[in-house]
Design a protein around this motif. Structure first.
Motif, short mmCIF file in Angstrom:
data_model
loop_
_atom_site.label_atom_id
_atom_site.label_comp_id
_atom_site.label_asym_id
_atom_site.label_seq_id
_atom_site.Cartn_x
_atom_site.Cartn_y
_atom_site.Cartn_z
N UNK A 3 8.58 -1.25 -7.93
CA UNK A 3 7.76 -0.19 -8.53
C UNK A 3 6.66 0.26 -7.57
N UNK A 4 6.78 -0.09 -6.29
CA UNK A 4 5.79 0.27 -5.27
C UNK A 4 4.41 -0.32 -5.55
N UNK A 5 4.39 -1.46 -6.22
CA UNK A 5 3.14 -2.19 -6.43
C UNK A 5 2.96 -3.18 -5.28
N UNK A 6 1.75 -3.30 -4.81
CA UNK A 6 1.43 -4.21 -3.71
C UNK A 6 1.55 -5.66 -4.18
N UNK A 7 2.44 -6.43 -3.50
CA UNK A 7 2.62 -7.84 -3.90
C UNK A 7 2.31 -8.80 -2.76
N UNK A 8 1.96 -8.28 -1.62
CA UNK A 8 1.63 -9.17 -0.51
C UNK A 8 1.73 -8.45 0.82
N UNK A 9 1.71 -9.25 1.90
CA UNK A 9 1.83 -8.63 3.21
C UNK A 9 2.44 -9.63 4.17
N UNK A 10 3.08 -9.10 5.22
CA UNK A 10 3.62 -9.93 6.29
C UNK A 10 2.84 -9.60 7.55
N UNK A 11 2.43 -10.64 8.30
CA UNK A 11 1.61 -10.43 9.48
C UNK A 11 2.12 -11.22 10.66
N UNK A 12 1.86 -10.65 11.84
CA UNK A 12 2.19 -11.32 13.08
C UNK A 12 0.95 -11.52 13.92
N UNK A 13 0.64 -12.76 14.31
CA UNK A 13 -0.55 -13.06 15.08
C UNK A 13 -0.22 -13.14 16.56
N UNK A 14 -1.08 -12.58 17.40
CA UNK A 14 -0.94 -12.64 18.86
C UNK A 14 -2.18 -13.33 19.40
N UNK A 15 -2.00 -14.51 20.02
CA UNK A 15 -3.13 -15.23 20.61
C UNK A 15 -3.54 -14.53 21.91
N UNK A 16 -4.83 -14.23 22.01
CA UNK A 16 -5.31 -13.48 23.17
C UNK A 16 -5.24 -14.29 24.45
N UNK A 17 -5.22 -15.63 24.34
CA UNK A 17 -5.08 -16.45 25.54
C UNK A 17 -3.74 -17.17 25.57
#
Length: 782
Positions: A171-185
């Motif tokens: 129903x196009x309701x926000x149920x979460x998110x997927x994220x990708x982390x990039x370590x700067x070092x």
């Protein structure tokens, strides 16, 4: 003293001139060559730094875009219910092999910010609450993918950035998110950027527009604030892009190129020290200087020997001239040598022959002078070198009322009024000494001791080649002229006083725009604090009407203007509403003038703006009123046929507002309405329209919003209103809302049809128990 004696010799001067000419020529060639070479080298260095910065920025943009697109694609494949997402989180994350290659860590979070699953699991982030992280707030509020600012991760406090995309259910309701982390070092594409060098010591930096260092190729800094003293980086934080020369932390000049990233509010700064970039030209200049020293050591002695031989005949000529002057030699001088030396000898012989003729004719000329000055209309006085009068013409006698016989052999200074005498004598002496002309205005005493004559006096020395013989003084009576000038100054002073106290600015300009007169009030409008005379009026200001700007040509070609309402902007950025009057003086003549009168019309225009605002706004909540709301709705209906995403009308009716007024009083009710108005404004976009339609009824127009997003926004507003409470005397007051939604359709003939559908939604919500959002569909297209 030794140097001064050395330069008395022409030979030495010639040698110094030759050597100096060589040095100056060499310096000019060196400077010109170095400037051209430096300019070319500087341009090459700039191009090189700019190319590297552009390539790095493009590469970073492509890598970030690829990762953000992949995340968004994966998020789109997670369309399921929140419960299914929670139960399948670990399996879903383990399947994302492509993401694990792109990111140092992959995380799946629910709509409350709790980490459901991670990869690799060695980070031990599962179950962690990251709702306070800024990137989570951005994703959950904008419902769009984001690239975060650098932050300290929970894994060993390492600096990182997060790329995140929202996950929606069916129903196009926000149920979460997927994220990708990039370590700067970490060992990723950031490391390639950090290790890239420009030349030997040049480096690259990646910085956010908020002033945080993402990566530094020189010092390896991460998440440190940008040095405030660097103006280029400060401009880059405001969006600047380009290549300039600036200085580093040690004060050394560097070439810096800035390129903005399109995928994130970051920019790449490439820096190359100027001493390294321009090192080739410095080595070339050093070699040229050594060559110049060698040439000077060779040319100097050779030039000295040659010039001594050329100047030998000149010494012989000097001895013969001295003998002729002392009378020891009667025949003309005769000397061999160069053409110039022989020419000097011939000229000397000619001068000596003509000298005797001049002395003979001097007496004749004096007689002629006396005859000429007798009939001159101005006073003429001849004195000797001591200032004693030898001759005075009749015009001078008439000026001071004393005959020539009494003036002869008296001092001219005695005829000058005592207060002016010292200045006059000093000027006459200076004219004799420097063979110049002395001019002044002085007062002369007449035979009538009670009367003084103002005179314009000009004195020149009578000179012969050997000595000064005296002076010639021309005297003109200007007493009447000064009286007229004084009267004119008085009239000018009265006019300036009147114009100076006026509040209106008054200026007079010529046909080219140069200001010839301006009072103090005009200086305030021009922003020059009175220092505007001889400046160009049309360059200091711009004058605009509702039909456009008025230029110098408009004023010159047009008729006189009376009470024209304009906007005046001066060079200092100040803006005035002006009632303008303009008059032509001596139109068509060479000395034509334009007179401008500037009256400040700001108060009247502000009053008009206030009345206009009050006619379209609700005085209690500061929102638009019903009339302005209807006008915006009509405009939005007219645009609906051209929009690809539908606009939505939202009507909000408060529940149980009357009990709040009855129990808490009208002041409490008014306070609640103001807080609700602020809540509605903060909940929508700047392009949306919020209005109070009357009493406890509000309306919102959401252009190009889409019904799904509008329904989600309405639910947030309903929940926020329900949570809003006001405390008074130990009691808590609040209301709920019935919200009706409907899409604006091209089939709507006017605002009444759309308002009726939205109002119907409010009634349905009330009938279902209040505190609800109801969507009423728009009629189908015919």
């Amino acid at each position: 003293m030794l140097i001064k004696r050395w330069f008395r010799s022409l030979v030495n001067r010639a040698v110094a001139l030759v050597v100096g000419g060589i040095i100056i020529s060499a310096l000019l060639v060196t400077v010109a060559g170095s400037q051209l070479s430096r300019s070319e080298l500087e341009q090459q260095a700039r191009n090189q730094v700019e190319t590297i910065a552009d390539l790095v920025a493009g590469e970073l943009d492509s890598k970030l875009a690829l990762r953000l697109e992949t995340l968004n694609h994966v998020a789109g494949s997670f369309t399921m219910s929140a419960q299914a997402l929670d139960s399948r989180a670990r399996l879903l994350v383990r399947r994302q092999i492509a993401l694990r290659h792109m990111f140092d860590g992959v995380y799946l979070m629910d709509e409350k910010g709790r980490v459901l699953a991670e990869s690799p699991e060695a980070f031990h982030q599962t179950g962690l609450d990251i709702s306070g992280r800024e990137y989570f707030k951005q994703v959950s509020s904008t419902l769009a993918p984001v690239i975060s600012e650098p932050y300290r991760s929970n894994y060993q406090d390492k600096p990182a950035i997060m790329l995140a995309a929202p996950v929606f259910d069916h129903h196009q309701h926000f149920i979460g998110m997927i994220g990708g982390a990039i370590l700067l070092d970490g060992d990723n594409f950031m490391a390639e950027f950090i290790n890239l060098k420009i030349g030997k010591t040049g480096n690259l930096r990646l910085i956010t527009r908020t002033g945080v260092t993402v990566a530094h190729g020189g010092r390896g800094e991460v998440m440190t604030p940008v040095r405030v003293a660097n103006p280029v980086l400060l401009d880059a934080m405001q969006g600047f892009e380009g290549t300039v020369q600036t200085s580093n932390r040690a004060g050394e000049p560097v070439i810096m190129s800035v390129q903005q990233l399109s995928q994130a509010p970051w920019f790449v700064a490439a820096a190359w020290p100027a001493r390294e970039a321009y090192a080739p030209i410095t080595r070339t200049i050093d070699a040229f200087i050594w060559m110049l020293l060698a040439v000077i050591l060779l040319i100097g002695p050779l030039a000295f020997w040659r010039f001594r031989r050329l100047m030998a005949p000149l010494r012989v000529l000097g001895d013969q001239i001295r003998e002729r002057h002392l009378g020891m030699r009667s025949e003309p001088v005769d000397v061999s040598g160069g053409t110039e030396i022989r020419q000097v000898a011939e000229i000397f012989n000619t001068v000596m022959d003509e000298r005797e003729e001049v002395l003979i004719s001097l007496a004749e000329r004096e007689a002629f002078f006396r005859s000429l000055t007798q009939s001159a209309p101005i006073g003429i006085v001849q004195t000797d070198v001591l200032g004693r009068i030898e001759f005075a013409n009749p015009a001078f006698e008439a000026i001071i009322g004393i005959p020539s016989e009494e003036l002869t052999q008296t001092y001219l200074a005695s005829r000058v009024q005592e207060a002016d005498r010292e200045t006059a004598v000093a000027g006459w002496k200076e004219a004799i000494r420097k063979e110049s002309i002395f001019r002044s205005r002085i007062r002369l005493a007449t035979r009538d001791s009670g009367r003084l004559v103002w005179a314009d006096v000009m004195t020149a020395a009578i000179q012969t080649p050997e000595k000064a013989l005296g002076t010639i003084t021309v005297v003109r009576d200007i007493s009447h002229e000064l009286e007229v000038e004084e009267a004119l100054r008085d009239e000018q002073q009265r006019a300036d006083t009147i114009l100076g106290v006026l509040q209106e600015g008054v200026l007079m300009v010529d046909t080219s725009g140069v200001i010839r007169y301006a009072n103090d009030a005009a200086g305030r409008f021009l922003g020059t604090e009175g220092e505007c005379i001889l400046r160009n009026f049309f360059q200091l200001i711009t004058i605009e009407t509702k039909d456009g700007a008025l230029t110098r040509e408009h004023f010159l070609a047009g008729e006189d203007l009376d009470n024209l309402y304009v906007t005046l902007r001066n060079h200092g950025g100040e803006c005035f509403d002006i009632d303008l009057t303009m008059l032509h003086i001596r139109r068509g003549r060479e000395d034509e003038r334009l007179v401008f009168v500037l009256r400040d019309d700001s108060d009247r225009r502000r009053e008009e703006e206030r009345l206009s605002w009050e006619a379209t706004h609700d005085s209690l909540t500061q929102l638009l009123n019903r009339r302005a709301f209807n006008a915006s709705l009509i405009q939005c209906l007219g645009d609906s046929a051209r929009q690809t995403v539908s606009s939505v009308l939202m009507l909000i009716d408060l529940d149980h507002f009357k009990p709040v007024n009855d129990a808490g009083g009208h002041l409490l009710g008014d306070d609640l309405l103001r807080r609700l108005a602020e809540l509605f404004r903060d909940s929508v976009r700047q392009s949306d329209t919020v209005a109070r339609l009357g009493g406890d009824e509000f309306g919102i127009i959401l252009p190009a919003c889409g019904l799904a997003r509008a329904e989600s926004l309405a639910e947030k507003i309903r929940a926020a209103v329900e949570a809003l409470r006001i405390e008074q005397d130990g009691r808590s007051f609040g209301v709920t809302t019935c919200i009706g939604l409907t899409e604006l359709s091209p089939e709507d003939k006017g605002p009444r049809e759309a308002m009726a559908r939205a109002d119907e939604g409010c009634y349905i919500a009330k009938s279902q128990g209040r505190n609800a959002v109801v969507v009423v569909p728009s009629p189908p297209a015919r």
